[in-house]
Design an enzyme around this catalytic site. Structure first.
Site, mmCIF file in Angstrom:
data_model
loop_
_atom_site.group_PDB
_atom_site.id
_atom_site.type_symbol
_atom_site.label_atom_id
_atom_site.label_comp_id
_atom_site.label_asym_id
_atom_site.label_seq_id
_atom_site.Cartn_x
_atom_site.Cartn_y
_atom_site.Cartn_z
ATOM 1 N N GLU A 1 -10.197 -10.443 -7.149
ATOM 2 C CA GLU A 1 -9.184 -9.389 -7.087
ATOM 3 C C GLU A 1 -8.048 -9.623 -8.088
ATOM 4 O O GLU A 1 -7.581 -8.685 -8.733
ATOM 5 C CB GLU A 1 -8.630 -9.294 -5.660
ATOM 6 C CG GLU A 1 -9.683 -8.796 -4.674
ATOM 7 C CD GLU A 1 -9.261 -8.932 -3.210
ATOM 8 O OE1 GLU A 1 -8.113 -9.347 -2.941
ATOM 9 O OE2 GLU A 1 -10.091 -8.625 -2.344
ATOM 10 N N ASN B 1 -1.944 0.390 7.082
ATOM 11 C CA ASN B 1 -1.559 -0.958 7.518
ATOM 12 C C ASN B 1 -0.759 -1.739 6.475
ATOM 13 O O ASN B 1 -0.744 -2.968 6.484
ATOM 14 C CB ASN B 1 -2.775 -1.725 8.049
ATOM 15 C CG ASN B 1 -3.842 -1.919 6.988
ATOM 16 O OD1 ASN B 1 -3.609 -1.632 5.809
ATOM 17 N ND2 ASN B 1 -4.979 -2.429 7.393
ATOM 18 N N HIS C 1 -2.262 -5.241 1.588
ATOM 19 C CA HIS C 1 -3.540 -5.924 1.373
ATOM 20 C C HIS C 1 -3.268 -7.373 0.987
ATOM 21 O O HIS C 1 -2.316 -7.657 0.267
ATOM 22 C CB HIS C 1 -4.321 -5.255 0.227
ATOM 23 C CG HIS C 1 -5.500 -6.078 -0.216
ATOM 24 N ND1 HIS C 1 -6.717 -6.018 0.422
ATOM 25 C CD2 HIS C 1 -5.621 -7.027 -1.180
ATOM 26 C CE1 HIS C 1 -7.538 -6.890 -0.154
ATOM 27 N NE2 HIS C 1 -6.902 -7.508 -1.128
ATOM 28 N N LYS D 1 0.815 -1.217 0.000
ATOM 29 C CA LYS D 1 0.000 0.000 0.000
ATOM 30 C C LYS D 1 0.855 1.278 0.000
ATOM 31 O O LYS D 1 2.069 1.226 0.264
ATOM 32 C CB LYS D 1 -0.920 -0.022 1.225
ATOM 33 C CG LYS D 1 -2.003 -1.116 1.166
ATOM 34 C CD LYS D 1 -2.927 -0.995 2.374
ATOM 35 C CE LYS D 1 -4.049 -2.015 2.322
ATOM 36 N NZ LYS D 1 -4.955 -1.864 3.505
ATOM 37 N N TYR E 1 -12.443 -2.567 -3.522
ATOM 38 C CA TYR E 1 -13.001 -2.490 -2.169
ATOM 39 C C TYR E 1 -14.530 -2.452 -2.189
ATOM 40 O O TYR E 1 -15.153 -1.919 -1.261
ATOM 41 C CB TYR E 1 -12.442 -1.261 -1.447
ATOM 42 C CG TYR E 1 -11.028 -1.455 -0.904
ATOM 43 C CD1 TYR E 1 -10.733 -2.530 -0.055
ATOM 44 C CD2 TYR E 1 -10.005 -0.574 -1.216
ATOM 45 C CE1 TYR E 1 -9.446 -2.705 0.453
ATOM 46 C CE2 TYR E 1 -8.717 -0.745 -0.704
ATOM 47 C CZ TYR E 1 -8.454 -1.814 0.133
ATOM 48 O OH TYR E 1 -7.186 -1.991 0.638
HETATM 49 P P1 DAT Z 1 -8.030 -6.283 5.624
HETATM 50 O O1 DAT Z 1 -7.186 -5.250 4.899
HETATM 51 O O2 DAT Z 1 -7.316 -6.830 6.833
HETATM 52 O O3 DAT Z 1 -8.554 -7.356 4.712
HETATM 53 P P2 DAT Z 1 -10.736 -5.198 5.634
HETATM 54 O O4 DAT Z 1 -10.941 -5.919 4.342
HETATM 55 O O5 DAT Z 1 -11.727 -5.443 6.719
HETATM 56 O O6 DAT Z 1 -9.283 -5.495 6.231
HETATM 57 O O7 DAT Z 1 -10.702 -3.637 5.367
HETATM 58 C C1 DAT Z 1 -9.995 -3.120 4.243
HETATM 59 C C2 DAT Z 1 -9.197 -1.933 4.691
HETATM 60 O O8 DAT Z 1 -10.083 -0.910 5.123
HETATM 61 C C3 DAT Z 1 -8.270 -2.198 5.882
HETATM 62 O O9 DAT Z 1 -7.020 -2.725 5.463
HETATM 63 C C4 DAT Z 1 -8.142 -0.839 6.473
HETATM 64 C C5 DAT Z 1 -9.504 -0.215 6.225
HETATM 65 N N1 DAT Z 1 -10.402 -0.384 7.373
HETATM 66 C C6 DAT Z 1 -11.041 -1.516 7.754
HETATM 67 N N2 DAT Z 1 -11.763 -1.324 8.847
HETATM 68 C C7 DAT Z 1 -11.583 -0.021 9.188
HETATM 69 C C8 DAT Z 1 -12.055 0.813 10.233
HETATM 70 N N3 DAT Z 1 -12.884 0.352 11.162
HETATM 71 N N4 DAT Z 1 -11.638 2.106 10.260
HETATM 72 C C9 DAT Z 1 -10.803 2.583 9.323
HETATM 73 N N5 DAT Z 1 -10.321 1.859 8.300
HETATM 74 C C10 DAT Z 1 -10.700 0.572 8.237
HETATM 75 MG MG MG Z 2 -9.973 -7.342 3.256
#
Ligand code: DAT
Ligand code: MG
Length: 151
Positions: free
Chosen positions: A128, A114, A117, A11, A51
């Site tokens: 994806e 973070n 991905h 990222k 997303y």
């Molecule tokens: P991951 O990246 O672990 O698969 P995810 O698919 O639930 O997590 O969410 C995609 C991204 O969105 C994640 O890397 C960071 C952001 N995100 C997720 N939950 C969030 C939250 N509660 N507040 C802010 N950003 C968030």
């Molecule tokens: Mg995810």
């Protein structure tokens, strides 16, 4: 434990911090095989498709703005159980909750930045990978080490 492929994205925060090599090296050291790799700047359209499951959530706009804010490195990683193994190597979504030793646990602090991905299921991996790569961009090749990491 079948051979799987999963999509990874290094990222913008990792690119800006000079951590592309560090993030990819951790996946390589795990034994996973990179079978596709490119640097690109994601369009808003591509980011929203990638997303799509998060559309409507409060963080969606920030997430799309973040992922399109600078170039990223996108790849396909292959290996036994690659989807779960990559997720484990990444750590939890929130770096604050991630184990030390994971990418997010060692290198990250907050959920909005973070670093990496990784697809979360065979269905999302297929979706994806198809968004980012044409079939002919994904390479099949043997490495001499393969029998030492997945014998
Ligand atoms: P991951 O990246 O672990 O698969 P995810 O698919 O639930 O997590 O969410 C995609 C991204 O969105 C994640 O890397 C960071 C952001 N995100 C997720 N939950 C969030 C939250 N509660 N507040 C802010 N950003 C968030
Ligand atoms: Mg995810």
């Amino acid at each position: 434990m079948g051979l799987e492929r999963t999509l990874i994205i290094v990222k913008p925060d990792a690119v800006q911090r000079g951590l592309i090599g560090e993030v990819l090296a951790r996946l390589e050291r795990r034994g996973l095989k990179l079978v596709a790799l490119k640097m690109m700047q994601m369009s808003r359209e591509l980011a929203e498709a990638h997303y799509a499951v998060h559309r409507g959530k409060p963080f969606f706009e920030d997430l799309v703005n973040f992922i399109t804010s600078c170039p990223v490195v996108v790849g396909v990683v292959e290996g036994p159980n690659a989807i779960a193994v990559t997720r484990k190597t990444m750590g939890e979504t929130d770096p604050a909750k991630s184990e030390a030793g994971s990418i997010r646990g060692d290198l990250g602090l907050t959920i909005g930045q973070n670093l990496i991905h990784g697809s979360d299921s065979p269905e999302s991996a297929a979706y994806e990978i198809g968004l980012f790569f044409r079939q002919e961009e994904i390479l099949s090749y043997e490495r001499a080490i393969d029998r030492w990491v997945a014998g």
